[in-house]
Design an enzyme around this catalytic site. Structure first.
Site, PDB file in Angstrom:
ATOM      1  N   TYR A   1      46.102  54.572  15.761  1.00 47.75           N
ATOM      2  CA  TYR A   1      45.502  54.159  17.029  1.00 47.75           C
ATOM      3  C   TYR A   1      44.148  54.817  17.248  1.00 47.75           C
ATOM      4  O   TYR A   1      43.780  55.746  16.508  1.00 47.75           O
ATOM      5  CB  TYR A   1      46.449  54.481  18.203  1.00 47.75           C
ATOM      6  CG  TYR A   1      46.494  55.941  18.599  1.00 47.75           C
ATOM      7  CD1 TYR A   1      47.111  56.896  17.792  1.00 47.75           C
ATOM      8  CD2 TYR A   1      45.893  56.381  19.784  1.00 47.75           C
ATOM      9  CE1 TYR A   1      47.136  58.233  18.158  1.00 47.75           C
ATOM     10  CE2 TYR A   1      45.925  57.711  20.163  1.00 47.75           C
ATOM     11  CZ  TYR A   1      46.545  58.634  19.342  1.00 47.75           C
ATOM     12  OH  TYR A   1      46.560  59.961  19.706  1.00 47.75           O
TER      13      TYR A   1
ATOM     14  N   LYS B   1      45.267  59.521  12.553  1.00 46.85           N
ATOM     15  CA  LYS B   1      45.510  59.385  14.000  1.00 46.85           C
ATOM     16  C   LYS B   1      46.678  58.419  14.183  1.00 46.85           C
ATOM     17  O   LYS B   1      46.496  57.202  14.339  1.00 46.85           O
ATOM     18  CB  LYS B   1      44.243  58.902  14.719  1.00 46.85           C
ATOM     19  CG  LYS B   1      44.300  59.120  16.231  1.00 46.85           C
ATOM     20  CD  LYS B   1      42.928  59.017  16.859  1.00 46.85           C
ATOM     21  CE  LYS B   1      42.985  58.927  18.369  1.00 46.85           C
ATOM     22  NZ  LYS B   1      43.487  60.125  19.029  1.00 46.85           N
TER      23      LYS B   1
ATOM     24  N   GLU C   1      44.171  73.217  16.380  1.00 46.48           N
ATOM     25  CA  GLU C   1      43.594  72.349  17.406  1.00 46.48           C
ATOM     26  C   GLU C   1      44.584  72.277  18.554  1.00 46.48           C
ATOM     27  O   GLU C   1      45.618  72.965  18.525  1.00 46.48           O
ATOM     28  CB  GLU C   1      43.283  70.955  16.851  1.00 46.48           C
ATOM     29  CG  GLU C   1      44.511  70.197  16.369  1.00 46.48           C
ATOM     30  CD  GLU C   1      44.217  68.750  15.952  1.00 46.48           C
ATOM     31  OE1 GLU C   1      43.155  68.206  16.278  1.00 46.48           O
ATOM     32  OE2 GLU C   1      45.105  68.151  15.299  1.00 46.48           O
TER      33      GLU C   1
ATOM     34  N   LEU D   1      42.655  66.900  13.387  1.00 49.27           N
ATOM     35  CA  LEU D   1      42.163  65.526  13.448  1.00 49.27           C
ATOM     36  C   LEU D   1      40.628  65.533  13.403  1.00 49.27           C
ATOM     37  O   LEU D   1      40.002  66.386  14.040  1.00 49.27           O
ATOM     38  CB  LEU D   1      42.622  64.874  14.764  1.00 49.27           C
ATOM     39  CG  LEU D   1      42.229  63.406  14.919  1.00 49.27           C
ATOM     40  CD1 LEU D   1      43.221  62.504  14.196  1.00 49.27           C
ATOM     41  CD2 LEU D   1      42.129  62.997  16.377  1.00 49.27           C
TER      42      LEU D   1
HETATM   43  C1  LIG Z   1      45.507  65.950  18.043  1.00 45.64           C
HETATM   44  C2  LIG Z   1      44.150  65.548  18.516  1.00 45.64           C
HETATM   45  N1  LIG Z   1      43.096  66.278  18.134  1.00 45.64           N
HETATM   46  C3  LIG Z   1      41.851  65.987  18.549  1.00 45.64           C
HETATM   47  C4  LIG Z   1      41.600  64.906  19.390  1.00 45.64           C
HETATM   48  C5  LIG Z   1      40.202  64.596  19.828  1.00 45.64           C
HETATM   49  O1  LIG Z   1      39.713  63.443  19.152  1.00 45.64           O
HETATM   50  P1  LIG Z   1      38.600  62.538  19.791  1.00 45.64           P
HETATM   51  O2  LIG Z   1      37.442  63.423  20.076  1.00 45.64           O
HETATM   52  O3  LIG Z   1      38.297  61.533  18.719  1.00 45.64           O
HETATM   53  O4  LIG Z   1      39.156  61.930  21.026  1.00 45.64           O
HETATM   54  C6  LIG Z   1      42.680  64.103  19.801  1.00 45.64           C
HETATM   55  C7  LIG Z   1      42.465  62.968  20.686  1.00 45.64           C
HETATM   56  O5  LIG Z   1      43.355  62.306  21.122  1.00 45.64           O
HETATM   57  C8  LIG Z   1      43.981  64.431  19.349  1.00 45.64           C
HETATM   58  O6  LIG Z   1      45.052  63.700  19.713  1.00 45.64           O
END
Ligand SMILES: Cc1ncc(COP(=O)(O)O)c(C=O)c1O
Length: 269
Positions: free
Chosen positions: A2, A118, A150, A174
């Protein structure tokens, strides 16, 4: 797999980057995108335009398709992937200087080793986040073997010795799109960026801690477990957030055209 993509001023922000990550995530689960990234971008932009939503988000989800329960992948000759996306409004975020800080609660990282995908399989994230909230926090901070990975739904970064330190994407991190923009902003303002893991000890002595995600942009960390990290947004976090806002304006042409350098931070109010 997603994606969550932010809409500013009726325009998707970093859509190409999100679709690139979607394709990588799909590859990671051995699934082809049913449409090219170009076609997807056009269709998403059409929906955003039709919705007339100015401040909001797009949620996009791709699954292998509907079929009877089985652990084996369905036969792709008969079962077609299901792709859905919708848009919804989100309240506009406060100015960078007015953002409230967040409280992080340490959680063991019980997730798998392919967090760069993701995936909608988010149960460990969901459980950790809910536990963090029940303990009075805003986000769960995943730590393993003394290293900061994270948060449950955001990336984490530190300002250490005047540099932006950011754990690199990989098994437990991620590749956040906001992280990507943050790094670009840091380089723009002449801040050294080091993409490496950092330890609990380093995080404890960091001048500033921040977390990033599509829906929250950049949030400064005020508390971490029972420790006060900061009582107001730090100067570097604030400068990065101002620069981030300019990047949004430049890409989506919202607000005033970004032509001047961001204002510098002013201490605690
Ligand atoms: C586990 C995780 N890490 C980092 C992020 C941040 O990613 P982004 O900046 O692409 O929203 C998300 C966003 O949903 C996430 O679920």
């Amino acid at each position: 797999v997603y994606e969550v993509i932010r809409i500013y001023g009726g325009k998707p922000f970093t859509l190409a980057e999100h679709l690139q990550r979607l394709e990588r995530s799909a590859e990671g689960i051995k699934l082809d995108l049913p449409y090219s990234r170009t076609v997807l971008a056009v269709e998403i932009e059409k929906l955003v335009h039709k919705s007339q939503i100015s401040e909001g988000m797009i949620y996009l989800q791709l699954t292998r398709g509907a079929c009877s329960r089985n652990h084996l992948f369905p036969d792709c000759a008969t079962v077609k992937p299901t792709l859905l996306f919708y848009v919804r409004t989100l309240p506009a975020l406060p100015e960078a200087k007015d953002q409230p800080g967040v409280t992080l609660i340490t959680m063991p990282d019980e997730r798998w080793k392919r967090c760069w995908i993701k995936s909608i399989a988010l149960l460990p994230n969901v459980l950790a986040k809910n536990e963090a909230i029940s303990k009075g926090g805003d986000e769960a901070l995943f730590i393993e073997d003394g290293l900061i990975h994270e948060c449950s739904a955001s990336n984490v970064h530190a300002i250490i010795d005047g540099k932006l330190i950011s754990p690199p994407p990989g098994p437990k991190v991620l590749p956040g799109i906001t992280r990507q923009v943050l790094i670009r902003c840091a380089r723009e303002i002449g801040l050294d960026v080091v993409e490496r893991a950092f330890s609990i000890d380093e995080a404890r002595r960091a001048a500033e801690l921040m977390i990033t995600s599509t829906t929250r942009e950049i949030s400064w960390v005020k508390r971490w477990d029972d420790q006060t990290v900061a009582t107001c947004v730090g100067p570097t976090t604030l400068r990065l957030h101002e620069t981030f806002k300019l990047a949004v304006q430049q890409e989506t042409r919202t607000g005033e055209r970004a032509s001047t350098a961001p204002k510098l931070a002013f201490g605690c109010r």
